[in-house]
Write a protein that holds these residues in place. Structure first.
Motif, PDB file in Angstrom:
ATOM      1  N   ASN A 131     -75.197 -43.159  20.075  1.00  0.00           N
ATOM      2  CA  ASN A 131     -75.811 -41.842  20.122  1.00  0.00           C
ATOM      3  C   ASN A 131     -77.262 -41.927  20.549  1.00  0.00           C
ATOM      4  OD1 ASN A 131     -73.950 -39.754  19.505  1.00  0.00           O
ATOM      5  ND2 ASN A 131     -73.737 -40.671  17.479  1.00  0.00           N
ATOM      6  N   PHE A 132     -77.573 -41.153  21.581  1.00  0.00           N
ATOM      7  CA  PHE A 132     -78.958 -41.090  22.051  1.00  0.00           C
ATOM      8  C   PHE A 132     -79.590 -39.820  21.516  1.00  0.00           C
ATOM      9  CE2 PHE A 132     -77.222 -44.129  24.879  1.00  0.00           C
ATOM     10  CZ  PHE A 132     -78.277 -44.895  25.323  1.00  0.00           C
ATOM     11  N   PRO A 133     -80.697 -39.935  20.784  1.00  0.00           N
ATOM     12  CA  PRO A 133     -81.353 -38.712  20.303  1.00  0.00           C
ATOM     13  C   PRO A 133     -81.972 -37.964  21.479  1.00  0.00           C
ATOM     14  CG  PRO A 133     -82.706 -40.603  19.825  1.00  0.00           C
ATOM     15  CD  PRO A 133     -81.438 -41.135  20.412  1.00  0.00           C
ATOM     16  N   VAL A 134     -81.725 -36.666  21.545  1.00  0.00           N
ATOM     17  CA  VAL A 134     -82.273 -35.867  22.646  1.00  0.00           C
ATOM     18  C   VAL A 134     -83.527 -35.154  22.172  1.00  0.00           C
ATOM     19  CG1 VAL A 134     -81.847 -33.990  24.237  1.00  0.00           C
ATOM     20  CG2 VAL A 134     -80.011 -35.576  23.666  1.00  0.00           C
ATOM     21  N   ALA A 135     -83.378 -34.421  21.095  1.00  0.00           N
ATOM     22  CA  ALA A 135     -84.532 -33.768  20.479  1.00  0.00           C
ATOM     23  C   ALA A 135     -84.246 -33.776  18.987  1.00  0.00           C
ATOM     24  CB  ALA A 135     -84.689 -32.355  21.012  1.00  0.00           C
ATOM     25  N   ALA A 136     -85.114 -33.129  18.233  1.00  0.00           N
ATOM     26  CA  ALA A 136     -84.939 -33.164  16.785  1.00  0.00           C
ATOM     27  C   ALA A 136     -83.540 -32.664  16.429  1.00  0.00           C
ATOM     28  CB  ALA A 136     -85.995 -32.292  16.123  1.00  0.00           C
ATOM     29  N   GLY A 137     -82.763 -33.521  15.816  1.00  0.00           N
ATOM     30  CA  GLY A 137     -81.474 -33.056  15.307  1.00  0.00           C
ATOM     31  C   GLY A 137     -80.307 -33.202  16.253  1.00  0.00           C
ATOM     32  N   THR A 138     -80.547 -33.101  17.562  1.00  0.00           N
ATOM     33  CA  THR A 138     -79.420 -33.195  18.474  1.00  0.00           C
ATOM     34  C   THR A 138     -79.383 -34.564  19.122  1.00  0.00           C
ATOM     35  OG1 THR A 138     -80.765 -32.316  20.250  1.00  0.00           O
ATOM     36  CG2 THR A 138     -79.426 -30.750  19.029  1.00  0.00           C
ATOM     37  N   SER A 139     -78.194 -34.990  19.443  1.00  0.00           N
ATOM     38  CA  SER A 139     -78.074 -36.257  20.142  1.00  0.00           C
ATOM     39  C   SER A 139     -76.916 -36.159  21.116  1.00  0.00           C
ATOM     40  CB  SER A 139     -77.846 -37.410  19.154  1.00  0.00           C
ATOM     41  OG  SER A 139     -76.605 -37.248  18.522  1.00  0.00           O
ATOM     42  N   GLY A 140     -76.978 -36.983  22.130  1.00  0.00           N
ATOM     43  CA  GLY A 140     -75.908 -36.992  23.112  1.00  0.00           C
ATOM     44  C   GLY A 140     -75.367 -38.400  23.240  1.00  0.00           C
ATOM     45  N   HIS A 141     -74.259 -38.503  23.915  1.00  0.00           N
ATOM     46  CA  HIS A 141     -73.750 -39.854  24.154  1.00  0.00           C
ATOM     47  C   HIS A 141     -73.213 -39.940  25.562  1.00  0.00           C
ATOM     48  CE1 HIS A 141     -69.413 -39.073  24.105  1.00  0.00           C
ATOM     49  NE2 HIS A 141     -69.727 -38.082  23.307  1.00  0.00           N
ATOM     50  N   LEU A 142     -73.020 -41.172  26.015  1.00  0.00           N
ATOM     51  CA  LEU A 142     -72.564 -41.416  27.371  1.00  0.00           C
ATOM     52  C   LEU A 142     -71.133 -40.935  27.552  1.00  0.00           C
ATOM     53  CD1 LEU A 142     -73.651 -45.014  28.288  1.00  0.00           C
ATOM     54  CD2 LEU A 142     -73.989 -43.000  29.664  1.00  0.00           C
ATOM     55  N   LEU A 143     -70.823 -40.461  28.763  1.00  0.00           N
ATOM     56  CA  LEU A 143     -69.426 -40.287  29.133  1.00  0.00           C
ATOM     57  C   LEU A 143     -68.935 -41.553  29.827  1.00  0.00           C
ATOM     58  CD1 LEU A 143     -69.674 -36.642  30.418  1.00  0.00           C
ATOM     59  CD2 LEU A 143     -68.862 -37.442  28.219  1.00  0.00           C
ATOM     60  N   GLY A 144     -69.814 -42.143  30.625  1.00  0.00           N
ATOM     61  CA  GLY A 144     -69.564 -43.508  31.066  1.00  0.00           C
ATOM     62  C   GLY A 144     -68.840 -43.675  32.384  1.00  0.00           C
ATOM     63  N   GLY A 145     -68.327 -42.588  32.982  1.00  0.00           N
ATOM     64  CA  GLY A 145     -67.579 -42.751  34.223  1.00  0.00           C
ATOM     65  C   GLY A 145     -68.446 -43.291  35.345  1.00  0.00           C
ATOM     66  N   ARG A 169     -85.688 -41.532  17.063  1.00  0.00           N
ATOM     67  CA  ARG A 169     -86.121 -40.177  16.693  1.00  0.00           C
ATOM     68  C   ARG A 169     -85.954 -39.213  17.862  1.00  0.00           C
ATOM     69  NH1 ARG A 169     -90.353 -42.551  14.208  1.00  0.00           N
ATOM     70  NH2 ARG A 169     -90.211 -42.713  11.942  1.00  0.00           N
ATOM     71  N   ASP A 170     -86.465 -39.566  19.012  1.00  0.00           N
ATOM     72  CA  ASP A 170     -86.377 -38.645  20.146  1.00  0.00           C
ATOM     73  C   ASP A 170     -86.119 -39.437  21.422  1.00  0.00           C
ATOM     74  OD1 ASP A 170     -88.742 -39.854  20.551  1.00  0.00           O
ATOM     75  OD2 ASP A 170     -89.995 -38.148  19.997  1.00  0.00           O
ATOM     76  N   LEU A 171     -86.349 -38.769  22.526  1.00  0.00           N
ATOM     77  CA  LEU A 171     -85.984 -39.338  23.815  1.00  0.00           C
ATOM     78  C   LEU A 171     -86.711 -40.654  24.102  1.00  0.00           C
ATOM     79  CD1 LEU A 171     -83.948 -38.276  25.757  1.00  0.00           C
ATOM     80  CD2 LEU A 171     -85.773 -37.279  27.123  1.00  0.00           C
ATOM     81  N   ARG A 172     -87.855 -40.856  23.437  1.00  0.00           N
ATOM     82  CA  ARG A 172     -88.603 -42.081  23.728  1.00  0.00           C
ATOM     83  C   ARG A 172     -87.846 -43.327  23.285  1.00  0.00           C
ATOM     84  NH1 ARG A 172     -94.008 -40.443  20.932  1.00  0.00           N
ATOM     85  NH2 ARG A 172     -92.491 -39.143  19.889  1.00  0.00           N
ATOM     86  N   ALA A 173     -86.852 -43.133  22.400  1.00  0.00           N
ATOM     87  CA  ALA A 173     -86.054 -44.269  21.938  1.00  0.00           C
ATOM     88  C   ALA A 173     -85.005 -44.679  22.962  1.00  0.00           C
ATOM     89  CB  ALA A 173     -85.385 -43.917  20.618  1.00  0.00           C
ATOM     90  N   ALA A 174     -84.806 -43.827  23.989  1.00  0.00           N
ATOM     91  CA  ALA A 174     -83.708 -44.065  24.919  1.00  0.00           C
ATOM     92  C   ALA A 174     -83.777 -45.426  25.618  1.00  0.00           C
ATOM     93  CB  ALA A 174     -83.636 -42.934  25.940  1.00  0.00           C
ATOM     94  N   PRO A 175     -84.973 -45.870  26.104  1.00  0.00           N
ATOM     95  CA  PRO A 175     -84.977 -47.169  26.786  1.00  0.00           C
ATOM     96  C   PRO A 175     -84.497 -48.311  25.888  1.00  0.00           C
ATOM     97  CG  PRO A 175     -86.984 -45.962  27.262  1.00  0.00           C
ATOM     98  CD  PRO A 175     -86.266 -45.168  26.224  1.00  0.00           C
TER      99      PRO A 175
END
Lengths: 355, 254
Positions: free
Chosen positions: A57-71, B181-187
């Protein structure tokens, strides 16, 4: 997000299943040509990787996160054929072993999330790398754009299928707008993660990135006598010429047409989805908004109000036709394009296998 | 989407449903799902019969309702979508509990909810009563492309290994004070994903070499290819057959 049972009518589900099966069959043959007997373990491990990466899970903003689809990521890392196989296997395992995604919607899910994302992603990747100067930044940028485009493309095909045989009475233009808008955002996230991941792999093992084949500098031996360039090992004799899948594809298309026409005759006893929407003037409204008035399908739907079963059958057949033509065109382009470069690809692969 | 995958659905047991050959169960569940999807949505009673059929299978397989209910959480996103349909759907509006809802939207919501739920429950029952390895064996005996089944087998075999690698990486990250926490963690996370890919790919190469040294030629040896007895087929296919009778009745009535 996996499409469940009952979201699309039987005709579209079955047609998408046939198209997906044909696509997977093409990829099975092509992957075996590229990987030989390494296909099963390599594609299997890549599938396990895709499955695991989808959980990251990649955090996008406070509280929300997204994940890869990967194709698109898989297409850049291991090539489009192996990518389609790996993601398809992930979807099959999720449907049968984890009850995620409807069994009758498996074809739709494979078409949307494996075939469309990998093929579109790879096509965009090739396009961008052809335009940009060679090098790692180009690969990273191309990965970003490939993943970015692949997600809305998948949403677009979803909308197309929905238009042909969705069971929910929503204006297609509204679906297109909602799906498109949301998926452009998701696509940006997907592109970002994909580009970062590809550049991370590029930094450590550039030889593993399928999309970066040919980037490696030739081996130079520095001896007392000076420098000698070690020539790339000659490409092995091309494998047995690939049989064109023409007959197979034609057979698949014929089966799909018969099923779409006949199954829907019997399956849709009640005015379901498409023609009901047409009856409720949903398409009429949609036509005025986004100019589908000239679309033959809209005509079928509207005319078919008198004969609903015929309407669905025709819509199913047209749906198969459109899907096959689009899918076929994309496959043909990809086959042509990769066919041109099987030689350097094989060099890289055999070199890797020998290590 | 990924949240539900940590817990395997399989629930070991020794009931008549567990003992059925996997290929029979696979074919039965697939046929059942097709019958359900092809049933007209106005035949509400037909879906009640389908639910009763699945309940009977669950009872024979001794799968408690709570077990199935917990794993049905996987369809929640689409339930949310279906519940929104009466409000955003087109068509004539009918008053329901003081709200003006789309009649067509209500039918569509019912259609998706009923069919998706029945499909998910059928899949859960299949996965709960059949070992993952056996499901793939069944797929092979149903003449699915052997290469595809092999890929799925490798994926299944190494899935836990790869997931463990990922878990160890997460522990390593967190023990160094990393918090996403946020997008900065992505890398950082992307580097983990990249490392995971390299490890998976290299493991694949090692597995392939190990298999070559044991005589692998691209085909897995088939140890047990016993055909299922007709009685097993009859027992397994009684579920879709009963459903098909109901569907035909529903079509003729409608």
């Amino acid at each position: 997000m996996h499409v469940p049972d009952g979201f699309f009518n039987a005709a579209v589900s079955v047609s998408a299943g046939v198209v997906a099966a044909a696509g997977v069959a093409v990829c099975l043959r092509a992957a075996r040509r590229e990987l030989d007997d390494r296909t099963a373990p390599m594609a299997g491990l890549v599938a396990a990787f895709v499955f695991a990466a989808q959980m990251l899970n990649f955090p996008v903003a406070a509280g929300t996160s997204g994940h890869l689809l990967g194709g698109a990521l898989a297409a850049v890392l291991v090539g489009p054929y192996t990518a389609v196989l790996a993601v398809s296997v992930v979807l099959i395992v999720q449907a049968f072993l984890f009850a995620d995604g409807g069994l009758t919607a498996l074809g739709i899910n494979i078409l949307l999330m494996a075939i469309v994302t990998a093929v579109v992603g790879w096509a965009v990747f090739r396009l961008v790398t052809a335009v940009l100067p060679r090098g790692k930044p180009a690969i990273t940028a191309a990965s970003f754009l490939a993943a970015l485009v692949s997600v809305p493309a998948s949403a677009l095909v979803f909308t197309l299928l929905f238009w042909l045989g969705g069971t929910a009475p929503i204006d297609v233009a509204a679906v297109a707008a909602a799906m498109g808008g949301v998926h452009v955002l998701i696509g940006i996230g997907e592109g970002l993660i994909t580009a970062l991941t590809v550049s991370a792999v590029l930094a450590v093992r550039p030889d593993l990135v399928y999309g970066a084949r040919g980037l490696a500098a030739p081996l130079v031996l520095r001896t007392a006598d000076g420098e000698t360039r070690v020539p790339q090992p000659a490409a092995p004799a091309p494998a047995a010429p690939a049989r064109r899948p023409g007959r197979f594809l034609l057979g698949g298309v014929a089966v799909a047409l018969v099923l779409a026409g006949v199954v829907s005759f019997y399956a849709s006893g009640d005015p379901d989805g498409l023609e009901k929407v047409a009856g409720d003037k949903g398409f009429d409204a949609g036509e005025e908004e986004h100019g589908l008035a000239g679309s033959p399908l809209a005509d079928y739907g509207v005319q078919g109000v008198e004969n609903e079963r015929l309407s669905v059958g025709l819509a199913g057949i047209v749906g198969v036709g459109v899907t096959v033509v689009i899918g076929g065109a994309v496959f043909y382009l990809v086959r042509r394009r990769t066919g041109d470069e099987t030689a350097p690809g094989r060099v890289g692969d055999t070199g890797r296998a020998a290590v | 989407m990924g949240a539900g995958h940590h817990h395997r659905i399989h629930r070991p047991g020794d009931t008549p449903v567990h003992r059925l050959p996997p290929q029979c169960k696979l074919a039965a569940v697939a046929a059942f799902a097709i019958v359900v999807v092809a049933t007209p949505r106005t035949a509400v009673w037909a879906f009640a019969v389908y639910a009763a059929l699945l309940a009977a299978v669950a009872a024979v397989a001794r799968i408690p309702p709570g077990f199935v209910l917990r794993r049905m959480a996987i369809e929640i996103p689409f339930v949310a979508f279906a519940l929104a349909l009466p409000f955003i759907g087109l068509g004539e509006r009918v008053p329901v509990l003081g709200l003006r809802l789309s009649e067509e939207g209500l039918w569509a919501a019912w259609n998706i909810l009923a069919k998706a739920t029945l499909g998910v429950v059928a899949s859960i029952l299949l996965a709960a009563t059949t070992e993952p390895r056996l499901i793939l064996q069944g797929a092979r005996r149903l003449r699915l492309p052997p290469l595809l089944v092999q890929i799925a087998m490798f994926m299944l075999r190494y899935l836990d290994v790869i997931l463990d690698e990922m878990r160890r990486m997460r522990i390593a990250r967190e023990s160094r004070g990393f918090v996403a926490r946020d997008l900065r963690a992505a890398p950082v996370l992307a580097r983990s994903a990249g490392a995971l890919f390299i490890r998976s790919y290299e493991r694949g190469e090692r597995v392939h070499l190990a298999m070559l040294s044991r005589g692998y030629t691209g085909v897995m040896p088939v140890l047990d290819d016993a055909a299922a007895p007709p009685a097993a087929w009859a027992r397994a296919l009684s579920l879709p057959a009963a459903a098909a009778v109901v569907a035909v009745l529903a079509l003729t009535v409608a």
